[in-house]
Design a protein around this motif. Structure first.
Motif, PDB file in Angstrom:
ATOM      1  N   GLY A  34      32.138  33.210  -3.030  1.00 43.02           N
ATOM      2  CA  GLY A  34      31.364  32.169  -2.357  1.00 43.02           C
ATOM      3  C   GLY A  34      30.706  31.221  -3.339  1.00 43.02           C
ATOM      4  N   VAL A  35      30.170  31.775  -4.422  1.00 38.82           N
ATOM      5  CA  VAL A  35      29.557  30.931  -5.455  1.00 38.82           C
ATOM      6  C   VAL A  35      30.618  30.054  -6.114  1.00 38.82           C
ATOM      7  CG1 VAL A  35      28.420  30.999  -7.700  1.00 38.82           C
ATOM      8  CG2 VAL A  35      27.624  32.489  -5.868  1.00 38.82           C
ATOM      9  N   ALA A  36      31.772  30.639  -6.422  1.00 39.88           N
ATOM     10  CA  ALA A  36      32.848  29.858  -7.047  1.00 39.88           C
ATOM     11  C   ALA A  36      33.334  28.761  -6.106  1.00 39.88           C
ATOM     12  CB  ALA A  36      33.994  30.778  -7.444  1.00 39.88           C
ATOM     13  N   LEU A  37      33.464  29.078  -4.833  1.00 41.21           N
ATOM     14  CA  LEU A  37      33.907  28.080  -3.861  1.00 41.21           C
ATOM     15  C   LEU A  37      32.890  26.948  -3.734  1.00 41.21           C
ATOM     16  CD1 LEU A  37      36.034  27.335  -1.719  1.00 41.21           C
ATOM     17  CD2 LEU A  37      34.611  28.543  -0.066  1.00 41.21           C
ATOM     18  N   ALA A  38      31.622  27.285  -3.725  1.00 38.12           N
ATOM     19  CA  ALA A  38      30.584  26.259  -3.641  1.00 38.12           C
ATOM     20  C   ALA A  38      30.623  25.349  -4.867  1.00 38.12           C
ATOM     21  CB  ALA A  38      29.220  26.903  -3.506  1.00 38.12           C
ATOM     22  N   LEU A  39      30.843  25.924  -6.056  1.00 40.23           N
ATOM     23  CA  LEU A  39      30.921  25.105  -7.278  1.00 40.23           C
ATOM     24  C   LEU A  39      32.152  24.193  -7.263  1.00 40.23           C
ATOM     25  CD1 LEU A  39      29.808  27.685  -9.981  1.00 40.23           C
ATOM     26  CD2 LEU A  39      28.543  25.691  -9.170  1.00 40.23           C
ATOM     27  N   VAL A  40      33.270  24.708  -6.786  1.00 37.43           N
ATOM     28  CA  VAL A  40      34.493  23.892  -6.733  1.00 37.43           C
ATOM     29  C   VAL A  40      34.324  22.747  -5.736  1.00 37.43           C
ATOM     30  CG1 VAL A  40      36.917  23.932  -5.999  1.00 37.43           C
ATOM     31  CG2 VAL A  40      36.038  25.691  -7.525  1.00 37.43           C
ATOM     32  N   VAL A  41      33.716  23.026  -4.579  1.00 44.03           N
ATOM     33  CA  VAL A  41      33.492  21.971  -3.585  1.00 44.03           C
ATOM     34  C   VAL A  41      32.550  20.909  -4.146  1.00 44.03           C
ATOM     35  CG1 VAL A  41      32.417  21.497  -1.350  1.00 44.03           C
ATOM     36  CG2 VAL A  41      34.030  23.382  -1.580  1.00 44.03           C
ATOM     37  N   GLN A  42      31.505  21.340  -4.854  1.00 41.92           N
ATOM     38  CA  GLN A  42      30.580  20.376  -5.451  1.00 41.92           C
ATOM     39  C   GLN A  42      31.284  19.531  -6.503  1.00 41.92           C
ATOM     40  OE1 GLN A  42      27.172  22.098  -7.319  1.00 41.92           O
ATOM     41  NE2 GLN A  42      26.240  20.128  -7.777  1.00 41.92           N
ATOM     42  N   LEU A  43      32.132  20.146  -7.312  1.00 44.48           N
ATOM     43  CA  LEU A  43      32.873  19.403  -8.333  1.00 44.48           C
ATOM     44  C   LEU A  43      33.813  18.382  -7.688  1.00 44.48           C
ATOM     45  CD1 LEU A  43      33.678  19.125 -11.359  1.00 44.48           C
ATOM     46  CD2 LEU A  43      35.473  20.773 -10.865  1.00 44.48           C
ATOM     47  N   LEU A  44      34.517  18.793  -6.630  1.00 46.15           N
ATOM     48  CA  LEU A  44      35.433  17.866  -5.956  1.00 46.15           C
ATOM     49  C   LEU A  44      34.690  16.703  -5.313  1.00 46.15           C
ATOM     50  CD1 LEU A  44      37.992  20.326  -4.341  1.00 46.15           C
ATOM     51  CD2 LEU A  44      38.342  18.813  -6.289  1.00 46.15           C
ATOM     52  N   LEU A  45      33.532  16.973  -4.731  1.00 47.45           N
ATOM     53  CA  LEU A  45      32.748  15.882  -4.145  1.00 47.45           C
ATOM     54  C   LEU A  45      32.234  14.924  -5.218  1.00 47.45           C
ATOM     55  CD1 LEU A  45      30.788  17.750  -1.339  1.00 47.45           C
ATOM     56  CD2 LEU A  45      32.649  16.118  -1.074  1.00 47.45           C
ATOM     57  N   ASN A  46      31.852  15.466  -6.367  1.00 44.81           N
ATOM     58  CA  ASN A  46      31.417  14.596  -7.466  1.00 44.81           C
ATOM     59  C   ASN A  46      32.568  13.740  -7.979  1.00 44.81           C
ATOM     60  OD1 ASN A  46      28.745  15.360  -7.447  1.00 44.81           O
ATOM     61  ND2 ASN A  46      29.036  16.979  -8.944  1.00 44.81           N
ATOM     62  N   LEU A  47      33.772  14.345  -8.086  1.00 42.40           N
ATOM     63  CA  LEU A  47      34.937  13.573  -8.520  1.00 42.40           C
ATOM     64  C   LEU A  47      35.295  12.491  -7.509  1.00 42.40           C
ATOM     65  CD1 LEU A  47      37.287  16.302 -10.009  1.00 42.40           C
ATOM     66  CD2 LEU A  47      36.106  14.491 -11.226  1.00 42.40           C
ATOM     67  N   LEU A  48      35.175  12.827  -6.234  1.00 40.37           N
ATOM     68  CA  LEU A  48      35.449  11.834  -5.203  1.00 40.37           C
ATOM     69  C   LEU A  48      34.468  10.669  -5.298  1.00 40.37           C
ATOM     70  CD1 LEU A  48      37.089  11.085  -2.684  1.00 40.37           C
ATOM     71  CD2 LEU A  48      35.378  12.297  -1.342  1.00 40.37           C
ATOM     72  N   GLY A  49      33.195  10.971  -5.544  1.00 39.14           N
ATOM     73  CA  GLY A  49      32.209   9.902  -5.716  1.00 39.14           C
ATOM     74  C   GLY A  49      32.488   9.063  -6.929  1.00 39.14           C
ATOM     75  N   ALA A  50      32.902   9.706  -8.029  1.00 31.60           N
ATOM     76  CA  ALA A  50      33.233   8.948  -9.240  1.00 31.60           C
ATOM     77  C   ALA A  50      34.468   8.086  -9.018  1.00 31.60           C
ATOM     78  CB  ALA A  50      33.454   9.907 -10.405  1.00 31.60           C
ATOM     79  N   LEU A  51      35.455   8.633  -8.316  1.00 35.43           N
ATOM     80  CA  LEU A  51      36.666   7.861  -8.023  1.00 35.43           C
ATOM     81  C   LEU A  51      36.342   6.666  -7.143  1.00 35.43           C
ATOM     82  CD1 LEU A  51      39.749   7.695  -8.271  1.00 35.43           C
ATOM     83  CD2 LEU A  51      39.891   9.061  -6.194  1.00 35.43           C
ATOM     84  N   HIS A  52      35.467   6.849  -6.194  1.00 32.20           N
ATOM     85  CA  HIS A  52      35.054   5.737  -5.332  1.00 32.20           C
ATOM     86  C   HIS A  52      34.358   4.665  -6.164  1.00 32.20           C
ATOM     87  CE1 HIS A  52      32.307   3.571  -2.618  1.00 32.20           C
ATOM     88  NE2 HIS A  52      33.332   3.617  -1.798  1.00 32.20           N
ATOM     89  N   GLY A  53      33.525   5.083  -7.111  1.00 35.27           N
ATOM     90  CA  GLY A  53      32.849   4.115  -7.981  1.00 35.27           C
ATOM     91  C   GLY A  53      33.827   3.337  -8.847  1.00 35.27           C
ATOM     92  N   VAL A  54      34.804   4.041  -9.412  1.00 31.01           N
ATOM     93  CA  VAL A  54      35.798   3.383 -10.264  1.00 31.01           C
ATOM     94  C   VAL A  54      36.656   2.429  -9.435  1.00 31.01           C
ATOM     95  CG1 VAL A  54      37.884   3.813 -11.634  1.00 31.01           C
ATOM     96  CG2 VAL A  54      35.852   5.194 -11.998  1.00 31.01           C
ATOM     97  N   THR A  55      37.034   2.852  -8.246  1.00 33.24           N
ATOM     98  CA  THR A  55      37.876   2.011  -7.388  1.00 33.24           C
ATOM     99  C   THR A  55      37.144   0.742  -6.965  1.00 33.24           C
ATOM    100  OG1 THR A  55      38.953   4.003  -6.562  1.00 33.24           O
ATOM    101  CG2 THR A  55      39.247   2.002  -5.284  1.00 33.24           C
ATOM    102  N   SER A  56      35.891   0.888  -6.568  1.00 32.34           N
ATOM    103  CA  SER A  56      35.150  -0.307  -6.149  1.00 32.34           C
ATOM    104  C   SER A  56      34.888  -1.230  -7.332  1.00 32.34           C
ATOM    105  CB  SER A  56      33.838   0.092  -5.465  1.00 32.34           C
ATOM    106  OG  SER A  56      33.018   0.793  -6.369  1.00 32.34           O
TER     107      SER A  56
END
Length: 116
Positions: A34-56
């Motif tokens: 559960g801890v590992a899954l929570a960390l992976v989800v947080q990392l993916l959401l951060n990458l998605l936010g960074a990708l959105h920033g780069v795209t815009s």
């Protein structure tokens, strides 16, 4: 009036055999998963936010670059449109036959031969 107040005693793990059994039956692998899954989800959401920033940022840069390029092109075309008329007039002046052309009077042809 008398009110009944219930209190719950705080038990230590060693004091209560049922509580101790519950802790022993807990699957530590599930907790770590559960801890590992929570960390992976947080990392993916951060990458998605960074990708959105780069795209815009990239889209904004392309739009601004397009606007600057078309503005500069319009200025250059506007500047050279007047120069085009001047060059055409100058070229037609140079290409115009002078008084000593092929059908000129005889004295022009004589002057050309004598200057050689």
């Amino acid at each position: 009036m008398t009110e009944t107040v219930l209190t719950v005693a705080h038990h230590q793990r060693e004091d209560n055999r049922y509580l101790n059994a519950a802790f022993n039956k807990m699957c530590r692998g599930a907790v770590f998963a559960g801890v590992a899954l929570a960390l992976v989800v947080q990392l993916l959401l951060n990458l998605l936010g960074a990708l959105h920033g780069v795209t815009s940022c990239a889209a904004t840069t392309l739009v601004v670059g397009y606007l600057l390029a078309t503005s500069a092109g319009a200025l250059v075309v506007g500047a050279f449109s007047g120069l085009d008329g001047i060059l055409i007039d100058a070229g037609s002046t140079v290409a115009a036959p002078g008084p000593c052309g092929p059908h000129a009077p005889c004295h022009c042809r004589l002057d050309r031969r004598s200057s050689r």
